[in-house]
Design a protein around this motif. Structure first.
Motif, PDB file in Angstrom:
ATOM      1  N   LEU A 139     -10.731   8.986 -10.179  1.00 23.51           N
ATOM      2  CA  LEU A 139      -9.799   9.343 -11.239  1.00 23.51           C
ATOM      3  C   LEU A 139      -9.107   8.148 -11.877  1.00 23.51           C
ATOM      4  O   LEU A 139      -8.509   8.271 -12.949  1.00 23.51           O
ATOM      5  CB  LEU A 139      -8.750  10.319 -10.693  1.00 23.51           C
ATOM      6  N   THR A 140      -9.179   6.974 -11.242  1.00 22.86           N
ATOM      7  CA  THR A 140      -8.480   5.808 -11.780  1.00 22.86           C
ATOM      8  C   THR A 140      -9.414   4.630 -12.050  1.00 22.86           C
ATOM      9  O   THR A 140      -8.961   3.549 -12.408  1.00 22.86           O
ATOM     10  CB  THR A 140      -7.386   5.331 -10.804  1.00 22.86           C
ATOM     11  N   HIS A 141     -10.715   4.849 -11.892  1.00 22.58           N
ATOM     12  CA  HIS A 141     -11.648   3.719 -11.963  1.00 22.58           C
ATOM     13  C   HIS A 141     -11.713   3.095 -13.357  1.00 22.58           C
ATOM     14  O   HIS A 141     -12.087   1.923 -13.512  1.00 22.58           O
ATOM     15  CB  HIS A 141     -13.053   4.153 -11.518  1.00 22.58           C
ATOM     16  N   ASP A 142     -11.340   3.841 -14.385  1.00 24.34           N
ATOM     17  CA  ASP A 142     -11.375   3.305 -15.746  1.00 24.34           C
ATOM     18  C   ASP A 142     -10.155   2.441 -16.075  1.00 24.34           C
ATOM     19  O   ASP A 142     -10.116   1.795 -17.120  1.00 24.34           O
ATOM     20  CB  ASP A 142     -11.466   4.453 -16.758  1.00 24.34           C
ATOM     21  N   ILE A 143      -9.163   2.423 -15.204  1.00 24.79           N
ATOM     22  CA  ILE A 143      -7.958   1.632 -15.439  1.00 24.79           C
ATOM     23  C   ILE A 143      -8.269   0.166 -15.164  1.00 24.79           C
ATOM     24  O   ILE A 143      -8.732  -0.184 -14.075  1.00 24.79           O
ATOM     25  CB  ILE A 143      -6.796   2.120 -14.546  1.00 24.79           C
ATOM     26  N   GLU A 144      -8.027  -0.672 -16.145  1.00 25.77           N
ATOM     27  CA  GLU A 144      -8.426  -2.076 -16.033  1.00 25.77           C
ATOM     28  C   GLU A 144      -7.753  -2.777 -14.854  1.00 25.77           C
ATOM     29  O   GLU A 144      -8.403  -3.485 -14.084  1.00 25.77           O
ATOM     30  CB  GLU A 144      -8.094  -2.825 -17.327  1.00 25.77           C
ATOM     31  N   ARG A 145      -6.459  -2.584 -14.710  1.00 28.01           N
ATOM     32  CA  ARG A 145      -5.732  -3.216 -13.605  1.00 28.01           C
ATOM     33  C   ARG A 145      -5.696  -2.267 -12.413  1.00 28.01           C
ATOM     34  O   ARG A 145      -4.669  -1.714 -12.044  1.00 28.01           O
ATOM     35  CB  ARG A 145      -4.331  -3.615 -14.059  1.00 28.01           C
ATOM     36  N   SER A 146      -6.864  -2.076 -11.827  1.00 26.73           N
ATOM     37  CA  SER A 146      -6.981  -1.215 -10.647  1.00 26.73           C
ATOM     38  C   SER A 146      -7.776  -1.945  -9.577  1.00 26.73           C
ATOM     39  O   SER A 146      -8.573  -2.835  -9.872  1.00 26.73           O
ATOM     40  CB  SER A 146      -7.656   0.114 -11.001  1.00 26.73           C
ATOM     41  N   PHE A 147      -7.549  -1.547  -8.339  1.00 24.73           N
ATOM     42  CA  PHE A 147      -8.212  -2.191  -7.197  1.00 24.73           C
ATOM     43  C   PHE A 147      -8.570  -1.095  -6.201  1.00 24.73           C
ATOM     44  O   PHE A 147      -7.709  -0.309  -5.797  1.00 24.73           O
ATOM     45  CB  PHE A 147      -7.277  -3.218  -6.552  1.00 24.73           C
ATOM     46  N   HIS A 148      -9.849  -1.052  -5.819  1.00 29.02           N
ATOM     47  CA  HIS A 148     -10.345   0.073  -5.031  1.00 29.02           C
ATOM     48  C   HIS A 148     -10.909  -0.392  -3.690  1.00 29.02           C
ATOM     49  O   HIS A 148     -11.810  -1.223  -3.626  1.00 29.02           O
ATOM     50  CB  HIS A 148     -11.410   0.825  -5.829  1.00 29.02           C
ATOM     51  N   VAL A 149     -10.346   0.178  -2.637  1.00 32.47           N
ATOM     52  CA  VAL A 149     -10.637  -0.233  -1.269  1.00 32.47           C
ATOM     53  C   VAL A 149     -11.301   0.911  -0.510  1.00 32.47           C
ATOM     54  O   VAL A 149     -10.944   2.075  -0.686  1.00 32.47           O
ATOM     55  CB  VAL A 149      -9.333  -0.622  -0.535  1.00 32.47           C
ATOM     56  N   LYS A 150     -12.250   0.570   0.332  1.00 36.23           N
ATOM     57  CA  LYS A 150     -12.830   1.553   1.245  1.00 36.23           C
ATOM     58  C   LYS A 150     -12.726   1.027   2.669  1.00 36.23           C
ATOM     59  O   LYS A 150     -13.032  -0.144   2.937  1.00 36.23           O
ATOM     60  CB  LYS A 150     -14.305   1.831   0.908  1.00 36.23           C
ATOM     61  N   VAL A 228      -5.296  -8.208 -11.089  1.00 37.71           N
ATOM     62  CA  VAL A 228      -4.723  -6.865 -11.097  1.00 37.71           C
ATOM     63  C   VAL A 228      -3.202  -6.924 -11.240  1.00 37.71           C
ATOM     64  O   VAL A 228      -2.588  -6.075 -11.893  1.00 37.71           O
ATOM     65  CB  VAL A 228      -5.106  -6.095  -9.812  1.00 37.71           C
ATOM     66  N   LEU A 229      -2.571  -7.931 -10.638  1.00 38.29           N
ATOM     67  CA  LEU A 229      -1.126  -8.026 -10.661  1.00 38.29           C
ATOM     68  C   LEU A 229      -0.609  -8.652 -11.946  1.00 38.29           C
ATOM     69  O   LEU A 229       0.537  -8.461 -12.327  1.00 38.29           O
ATOM     70  CB  LEU A 229      -0.634  -8.840  -9.451  1.00 38.29           C
ATOM     71  N   GLY A 230      -1.452  -9.400 -12.621  1.00 39.90           N
ATOM     72  CA  GLY A 230      -1.161  -9.920 -13.946  1.00 39.90           C
ATOM     73  C   GLY A 230       0.166 -10.595 -14.098  1.00 39.90           C
ATOM     74  O   GLY A 230       0.614 -11.373 -13.252  1.00 39.90           O
ATOM     75  N   LYS A 231       0.848 -10.230 -15.184  1.00 37.87           N
ATOM     76  CA  LYS A 231       2.096 -10.895 -15.571  1.00 37.87           C
ATOM     77  C   LYS A 231       3.271 -10.532 -14.669  1.00 37.87           C
ATOM     78  O   LYS A 231       4.360 -11.088 -14.811  1.00 37.87           O
ATOM     79  CB  LYS A 231       2.454 -10.527 -17.008  1.00 37.87           C
ATOM     80  N   HIS A 232       3.052  -9.563 -13.739  1.00 39.72           N
ATOM     81  CA  HIS A 232       4.174  -9.122 -12.914  1.00 39.72           C
ATOM     82  C   HIS A 232       4.381 -10.018 -11.683  1.00 39.72           C
ATOM     83  O   HIS A 232       5.233  -9.754 -10.865  1.00 39.72           O
ATOM     84  CB  HIS A 232       3.946  -7.679 -12.461  1.00 39.72           C
ATOM     85  N   LEU A 233       3.555 -11.060 -11.531  1.00 41.97           N
ATOM     86  CA  LEU A 233       3.714 -11.969 -10.398  1.00 41.97           C
ATOM     87  C   LEU A 233       5.076 -12.650 -10.447  1.00 41.97           C
ATOM     88  O   LEU A 233       5.549 -13.088 -11.486  1.00 41.97           O
ATOM     89  CB  LEU A 233       2.617 -13.032 -10.405  1.00 41.97           C
ATOM     90  N   VAL A 234       5.718 -12.742  -9.273  1.00 40.67           N
ATOM     91  CA  VAL A 234       6.974 -13.452  -9.164  1.00 40.67           C
ATOM     92  C   VAL A 234       6.721 -14.943  -9.123  1.00 40.67           C
ATOM     93  O   VAL A 234       5.869 -15.416  -8.372  1.00 40.67           O
ATOM     94  CB  VAL A 234       7.750 -13.018  -7.885  1.00 40.67           C
TER      95      VAL A 234
END
Length: 235
Positions: A139-150, A228-234
């Motif tokens: 359901l979220t795979h199309d979101i560019e800033r996403s990360f998928h773990v198995k 994925v974390l982009g501009k939100h990095l501290v």
């Protein structure tokens, strides 16, 4: 009575799959964790939340039962009424007809799954969340800033972990693990229309050979490298 039955049968034989609404732009970031039964995701997710809070300066959240509760709220149902969906069960034709006739809050399987899908998308679009299961990877795979773990591990190892919880025999735990894995796959495939290949995941971890801390630390590091974390990095 005839009109109700006619409406039901028309709905019943429409396309089985109702995809969630994706027209709203979703920026993320969002993480999904899929897991084989016996691989504990909640500990890893909580460790990731701590690390991501420190790394990004944002308040991340871990979502699992919250998705069920919000879906139930939108449908005006008790969460227990939706549990069967996650157990990959469907009402029979007569069960649906009886439910439609006996409750003003009746909702079909298709309506319930559609609502769950839209709730997952809503949480994902808000960003800064980790979604455990619930078909999140699809359901979220199309979101560019996403990360998928198995998370996976040998069956015998997973059964041994389950034994610590349920205190049952190895044979019973192996059977249980296989059943749960199959149910989770059915739900993911419902949203995806086809069986999911492992290539939908960014990374797959063996829980037998890695600690929860190692997996969480690796995930956050890979998310940074992937952007994925982009501009939100501290800084």
């Amino acid at each position: 009575m005839d009109n109700i039955l006619l409406k039901y049968m028309e709905n019943r034989f429409q396309t089985k799959i109702i995809p969630p609404k994706k027209e709203i732009f979703c920026e993320g970031p969002v993480v999904t964790i899929s897991r084989e039964c016996g691989c504990t995701a909640i500990n890893i997710a909580n460790l990731m939340v701590e690390k991501l809070n420190a790394t990004t300066g944002k308040n991340w959240s871990c979502l699992t039962k919250e998705i069920l509760e919000q879906s139930a709220k939108e449908l005006n149902l008790h969460p227990a009424k939706l549990e069967y969906v996650f157990n990959s069960k469907e009402k029979s034709t007569w069960d649906e007809i009886i439910a439609a006739l006996s409750s003003k809050y009746y909702h079909s399987d298709r309506k319930i799954k559609k609502t769950i899908a839209e709730v997952v998308r809503t949480f994902a679009c808000k960003g800064s969340c980790i979604i455990i299961g619930r078909g999140g990877v699809v359901l979220t795979h199309d979101i560019e800033r996403s990360f998928h773990v198995k998370l996976q591990a040998p069956l015998e190892w997973r059964a041994a972990q389950l034994q610590k919880i349920y205190k049952l025999s190895m044979e019973e735990m192996i059977k249980y693990a296989n059943e749960i894995d199959q149910k989770r796959e059915i739900l993911r495939n419902y949203f995806n229309r086809n069986a999911l290949p492992n290539t939908v995941f960014d990374v797959i971890y063996n829980c037998e050979s890695l600690t929860d801390e190692q997996i969480a630390e690796s995930c956050v590091g890979l998310m940074e490298k992937k952007g994925v974390l982009g501009k939100h990095l501290v800084i």
